[in-house]
Design a protein around this motif. Structure first.
Motif, PDB file in Angstrom:
ATOM      1  N   ASP A 125     -20.579 -43.501 -20.010  1.00 13.99           N
ATOM      2  CA  ASP A 125     -19.615 -43.691 -21.076  1.00 13.99           C
ATOM      3  C   ASP A 125     -20.366 -43.719 -22.418  1.00 13.99           C
ATOM      4  OD1 ASP A 125     -17.290 -44.237 -22.368  1.00 13.99           O
ATOM      5  OD2 ASP A 125     -17.391 -46.395 -22.001  1.00 13.99           O
ATOM      6  N   GLY A 126     -20.242 -42.654 -23.191  1.00 15.75           N
ATOM      7  CA  GLY A 126     -21.022 -42.564 -24.423  1.00 15.75           C
ATOM      8  C   GLY A 126     -22.503 -42.355 -24.185  1.00 15.75           C
ATOM      9  N   ARG A 127     -22.848 -41.887 -22.988  1.00 15.30           N
ATOM     10  CA  ARG A 127     -24.248 -41.616 -22.633  1.00 15.30           C
ATOM     11  C   ARG A 127     -24.336 -40.214 -22.037  1.00 15.30           C
ATOM     12  NH1 ARG A 127     -24.273 -45.452 -25.164  1.00 15.30           N
ATOM     13  NH2 ARG A 127     -25.132 -47.531 -24.756  1.00 15.30           N
ATOM     14  N   VAL A 128     -25.261 -39.431 -22.556  1.00 24.60           N
ATOM     15  CA  VAL A 128     -25.412 -38.063 -22.058  1.00 24.60           C
ATOM     16  C   VAL A 128     -26.774 -37.939 -21.376  1.00 24.60           C
ATOM     17  CG1 VAL A 128     -26.279 -37.215 -24.299  1.00 24.60           C
ATOM     18  CG2 VAL A 128     -25.268 -35.607 -22.677  1.00 24.60           C
ATOM     19  N   ILE A 129     -26.772 -37.358 -20.188  1.00 26.77           N
ATOM     20  CA  ILE A 129     -28.027 -37.106 -19.473  1.00 26.77           C
ATOM     21  C   ILE A 129     -28.375 -35.634 -19.682  1.00 26.77           C
ATOM     22  CG2 ILE A 129     -26.894 -36.638 -17.237  1.00 26.77           C
ATOM     23  CD1 ILE A 129     -29.299 -38.021 -15.897  1.00 26.77           C
ATOM     24  N   LEU A 130     -29.611 -35.382 -20.126  1.00 27.23           N
ATOM     25  CA  LEU A 130     -29.992 -34.026 -20.519  1.00 27.23           C
ATOM     26  C   LEU A 130     -30.952 -33.402 -19.513  1.00 27.23           C
ATOM     27  CD1 LEU A 130     -30.574 -34.348 -24.379  1.00 27.23           C
ATOM     28  CD2 LEU A 130     -28.484 -33.869 -23.127  1.00 27.23           C
ATOM     29  N   PHE A 131     -30.756 -32.111 -19.283  1.00 23.55           N
ATOM     30  CA  PHE A 131     -31.622 -31.356 -18.383  1.00 23.55           C
ATOM     31  C   PHE A 131     -32.036 -30.045 -19.041  1.00 23.55           C
ATOM     32  CE2 PHE A 131     -29.567 -34.155 -15.393  1.00 23.55           C
ATOM     33  CZ  PHE A 131     -30.545 -34.417 -14.454  1.00 23.55           C
ATOM     34  N   ASN A 132     -33.231 -29.618 -18.675  1.00 23.38           N
ATOM     35  CA  ASN A 132     -33.703 -28.298 -19.059  1.00 23.38           C
ATOM     36  C   ASN A 132     -32.969 -27.259 -18.216  1.00 23.38           C
ATOM     37  OD1 ASN A 132     -35.408 -25.877 -18.971  1.00 23.38           O
ATOM     38  ND2 ASN A 132     -36.846 -27.112 -20.134  1.00 23.38           N
ATOM     39  N   THR A 133     -32.492 -26.197 -18.863  1.00 19.50           N
ATOM     40  CA  THR A 133     -31.684 -25.225 -18.113  1.00 19.50           C
ATOM     41  C   THR A 133     -32.525 -24.305 -17.223  1.00 19.50           C
ATOM     42  OG1 THR A 133     -31.688 -23.781 -20.040  1.00 19.50           O
ATOM     43  CG2 THR A 133     -29.764 -25.198 -19.738  1.00 19.50           C
ATOM     44  N   LEU A 134     -33.861 -24.461 -17.255  1.00 21.40           N
ATOM     45  CA  LEU A 134     -34.667 -23.680 -16.313  1.00 21.40           C
ATOM     46  C   LEU A 134     -34.531 -24.208 -14.887  1.00 21.40           C
ATOM     47  CD1 LEU A 134     -38.018 -23.127 -18.264  1.00 21.40           C
ATOM     48  CD2 LEU A 134     -36.280 -21.427 -17.700  1.00 21.40           C
ATOM     49  N   ILE A 135     -34.056 -25.450 -14.755  1.00 20.62           N
ATOM     50  CA  ILE A 135     -33.922 -26.043 -13.420  1.00 20.62           C
ATOM     51  C   ILE A 135     -32.899 -25.256 -12.606  1.00 20.62           C
ATOM     52  CG2 ILE A 135     -33.079 -28.065 -12.161  1.00 20.62           C
ATOM     53  CD1 ILE A 135     -34.200 -29.783 -14.355  1.00 20.62           C
ATOM     54  N   GLY A 136     -33.311 -24.833 -11.438  1.00 18.70           N
ATOM     55  CA  GLY A 136     -32.379 -24.178 -10.526  1.00 18.70           C
ATOM     56  C   GLY A 136     -32.058 -22.741 -10.884  1.00 18.70           C
ATOM     57  N   ALA A 137     -32.851 -22.141 -11.785  1.00 20.21           N
ATOM     58  CA  ALA A 137     -32.632 -20.729 -12.098  1.00 20.21           C
ATOM     59  C   ALA A 137     -33.146 -19.876 -10.944  1.00 20.21           C
ATOM     60  CB  ALA A 137     -33.352 -20.357 -13.387  1.00 20.21           C
ATOM     61  N   CYS A 138     -32.504 -18.745 -10.743  1.00 18.74           N
ATOM     62  CA  CYS A 138     -32.950 -17.818  -9.691  1.00 18.74           C
ATOM     63  C   CYS A 138     -33.959 -16.869 -10.316  1.00 18.74           C
ATOM     64  CB  CYS A 138     -31.763 -17.049  -9.112  1.00 18.74           C
ATOM     65  SG  CYS A 138     -32.196 -15.872  -7.826  1.00 18.74           S
ATOM     66  N   GLY A 139     -35.218 -17.320 -10.393  1.00 19.26           N
ATOM     67  CA  GLY A 139     -36.276 -16.486 -10.938  1.00 19.26           C
ATOM     68  C   GLY A 139     -36.674 -16.881 -12.339  1.00 19.26           C
ATOM     69  N   GLY A 140     -37.810 -16.371 -12.770  1.00 19.23           N
ATOM     70  CA  GLY A 140     -38.314 -16.657 -14.103  1.00 19.23           C
ATOM     71  C   GLY A 140     -39.770 -16.255 -14.204  1.00 19.23           C
ATOM     72  N   SER A 173     -26.202 -19.538 -18.787  1.00 20.76           N
ATOM     73  CA  SER A 173     -25.577 -18.225 -18.943  1.00 20.76           C
ATOM     74  C   SER A 173     -25.273 -17.933 -20.413  1.00 20.76           C
ATOM     75  CB  SER A 173     -24.290 -18.152 -18.120  1.00 20.76           C
ATOM     76  OG  SER A 173     -23.311 -19.016 -18.663  1.00 20.76           O
ATOM     77  N   ARG A 174     -25.209 -18.992 -21.228  1.00 19.74           N
ATOM     78  CA  ARG A 174     -24.995 -18.813 -22.669  1.00 19.74           C
ATOM     79  C   ARG A 174     -26.291 -18.935 -23.451  1.00 19.74           C
ATOM     80  NH1 ARG A 174     -20.840 -20.152 -20.057  1.00 19.74           N
ATOM     81  NH2 ARG A 174     -18.727 -19.625 -20.700  1.00 19.74           N
ATOM     82  N   ARG A 175     -27.395 -18.910 -22.715  1.00 18.80           N
ATOM     83  CA  ARG A 175     -28.739 -18.870 -23.294  1.00 18.80           C
ATOM     84  C   ARG A 175     -29.117 -20.137 -24.053  1.00 18.80           C
ATOM     85  NH1 ARG A 175     -30.854 -14.038 -22.440  1.00 18.80           N
ATOM     86  NH2 ARG A 175     -29.458 -12.309 -21.953  1.00 18.80           N
ATOM     87  N   TYR A 176     -28.590 -21.265 -23.624  1.00 23.59           N
ATOM     88  CA  TYR A 176     -29.030 -22.541 -24.180  1.00 23.59           C
ATOM     89  C   TYR A 176     -30.175 -23.094 -23.342  1.00 23.59           C
ATOM     90  CZ  TYR A 176     -24.851 -22.558 -27.076  1.00 23.59           C
ATOM     91  OH  TYR A 176     -23.880 -22.239 -27.985  1.00 23.59           O
ATOM     92  N   LYS A 177     -31.013 -23.873 -24.009  1.00 27.86           N
ATOM     93  CA  LYS A 177     -32.188 -24.428 -23.318  1.00 27.86           C
ATOM     94  C   LYS A 177     -31.927 -25.805 -22.737  1.00 27.86           C
ATOM     95  CE  LYS A 177     -35.837 -21.893 -25.651  1.00 27.86           C
ATOM     96  NZ  LYS A 177     -34.954 -20.844 -26.187  1.00 27.86           N
ATOM     97  N   MET A 178     -30.851 -26.449 -23.204  1.00 28.44           N
ATOM     98  CA  MET A 178     -30.556 -27.783 -22.692  1.00 28.44           C
ATOM     99  C   MET A 178     -29.094 -27.878 -22.275  1.00 28.44           C
ATOM    100  SD  MET A 178     -32.608 -30.410 -25.140  1.00 28.44           S
ATOM    101  CE  MET A 178     -32.309 -29.554 -26.672  1.00 28.44           C
ATOM    102  N   ALA A 179     -28.879 -28.676 -21.226  1.00 31.61           N
ATOM    103  CA  ALA A 179     -27.526 -28.957 -20.751  1.00 31.61           C
ATOM    104  C   ALA A 179     -27.383 -30.467 -20.629  1.00 31.61           C
ATOM    105  CB  ALA A 179     -27.289 -28.283 -19.394  1.00 31.61           C
TER     106      ALA A 179
END
Ligand SMILES: [Ca+2]
Length: 455
Positions: free
Chosen positions: A198-213, A150-156
């Motif tokens: 703990d001190g580890r971040v798992i990254l996902f593409n924000t296109l996952i689970g979008a309603c449309g594209g 929703s904030r237009r970032y490509k990674m979460a």
């Protein structure tokens, strides 16, 4: 199998990651926790891991073939890593040593769903993702992805189960990638999903689970809305897949979980909007199939009840006259595309009748209110709205006063966890703060959350 996506510019890397670094069709998992893993890794790590015990020899533990004789959860007369209990990752029993450890998570490099960019080290200053962030005791992978999308970032990125980071940072990998098992902290909002460590971040593409594209790459994976959470009620989504120059597009539903016959997935010709195939709980996509067009619309609809996991579909455009052949029984007639086979199998007259309704939904606003609403309904709804607003205001006032009274107290995370479910609270996130609210599950006790029991 490791993807060197970190060496690419961020946009390319995000797209490449969603396409699975050309390993799109070799990925063994399309769920976030590897519940669909059916591969043959039989030790806890490909290099030097502990050997797994055979599921038909682990009768002293809750998961074995005696208790689950019909292949539930992928169990069988083998010793492959599996996730039969809805944990955050595949695991297996190991020979018990004096330290009391009798099961371990498996690090399975081939079991990374497309769109999962991996597990990375985070030393906190600066964090791997430098955009917006939040913490939540209800964090799920998709709640974080939605926040970032929703904030237009490509990674979460999720960390320690409750922290969410957003960003477009091209150097998110620079502190090093960690093995997937180091990102196995449960999400506070869904204990079946991994949310970093703990001190580890798992990254996902924000296109996952979008309603449309809109998709124009040669191939990609499209997930149902809200994935890996269950899809929401009343979802109306469509995705365009247009690959100029392609002679056709191959579709493969690697995951399909829809529980009622009202929710559905459709494929439409992009030019004519003709419905080419419809899938629901009674008509599941059993095999890959081709559509002879370079422009296809994927459509999803859910009603208000019976939400489920949804779907993951791989598409791959092809240019040659004969598509890349991995087809099963559908390819019995070489000159007949699979979609023709499906269309033959479907009751066409019935489909056509429902299609017009669907096309109406697509071509008009999905949120259009029902017409011919009786006058009393309007008054009732207005009254309900006013009551709701009053209730919300009362709750906010109550919350503010409670917070005002208790803000100076040393409220610990444990307290927060024990507080009532509706309570709003915030944790101030610090990397490398060790938190272990959730006990490891005891595999020698009966687990009521066991998805295989189904009660
Ligand atoms: Ca439904």
């Amino acid at each position: 199998m490791e993807c060197q996506i970190g060496l690419l510019p961020v946009v390319l890397s995000a797209l490449a990651a969603l396409a699975g670094c050309l390993n799109l069709f070799q990925s063994d998992c399309y769920t976030a926790n590897g519940a669909d893993y059916r591969g043959a890794q039989n030790q806890t790590s490909p290099q030097g891991g502990k050997p797994c015990l055979f599921w038909n020899e682990t009768f002293q533990h809750p998961y074995n073939t005696l208790k689950y004789p019909n292949g539930e959860g992928g169990l069988g007369e083998h010793n492959y890593c599996r996730n039969p209990d809805g944990d955050v990752s595949p695991w297996c029993y190991i020979a018990e040593h004096e330290d009391g450890v009798y099961w371990k998570y498996c690090e399975v490099p081939t079991c990374r769903m497309p769109g999962n960019l991996g597990c990375y080290r985070d030393h906190g200053d600066p964090p791997p993702l430098t955009g917006s962030s939040e913490t939540s005791n209800k964090l799920t992978i998709q709640s974080c992805i939605s926040f970032c999308r929703s904030r237009r970032y490509k990674m979460a990125g999720m960390e320690s189960g409750y922290a969410c980071f957003c960003g477009n940072d091209p150097e998110y990998w620079k502190y090093g990638e960690a093995v997937s098992t180091e990102c196995n902290s449960v999400c506070f909002g869904d204990h079946t999903q991994p949310c970093g460590g703990d001190g580890r971040v798992i990254l996902f593409n924000t296109l996952i689970g979008a309603c449309g594209g809109n998709y124009s790459l040669d191939g990609a994976v499209i997930y149902s809305p809200d994935f890996p959470d269950t899809y929401g009620p009343g979802r109306v989504c469509y995705w365009t897949i247009q690959v100029p120059g392609a002679s056709g597009i191959r579709f493969n539903f690697t995951l399909f979980d829809i529980k009622d016959s009202v929710d559905m997935v459709e494929l439409l010709d992009g030019y004519t909007n003709q419905v080419l195939a419809r899938f629901d709980s009674r008509n599941r996509p059993l095999r890959p199939f081709n559509i002879s067009s370079d422009f296809v619309i994927l459509y999803f609809f859910s009603d208000r009840t019976n939400q489920a996991q949804g779907f993951a579909v791989i598409y791959q455009a092809f240019k040659e006259l004969h598509p890349p052949e991995t087809a099963g029984p559908y390819s019995s007639s070489p000159n007949q595309t699979l979609i023709e086979v499906i269309t033959e199998r479907t009751n066409l007259s019935g489909s056509a009748a429902r299609s017009s309704k669907i096309l109406y939904v697509i071509t008009t606003s999905p949120s259009q209110p029902p017409r011919n609403m009786p006058g009393w309904t309007v008054y009732a709804l207005t009254a309900l709205l006013i009551l709701t607003v009053i209730a919300i205001l009362a709750k906010i006032l109550l919350h503010v006063s409670l917070k005002w009274n208790g803000v100076t107290g040393s409220r610990t995370i444990g307290d927060c966890h024990r507080s009532s479910a509706g309570d709003i609270w915030t944790i101030f996130y610090k990397p490398s703060t060790s938190i272990s609210i959730f006990k490891k599950k005891l595999k020698n006790q009966h687990d009521d959350r066991n998805p295989l029991v189904g009660e």
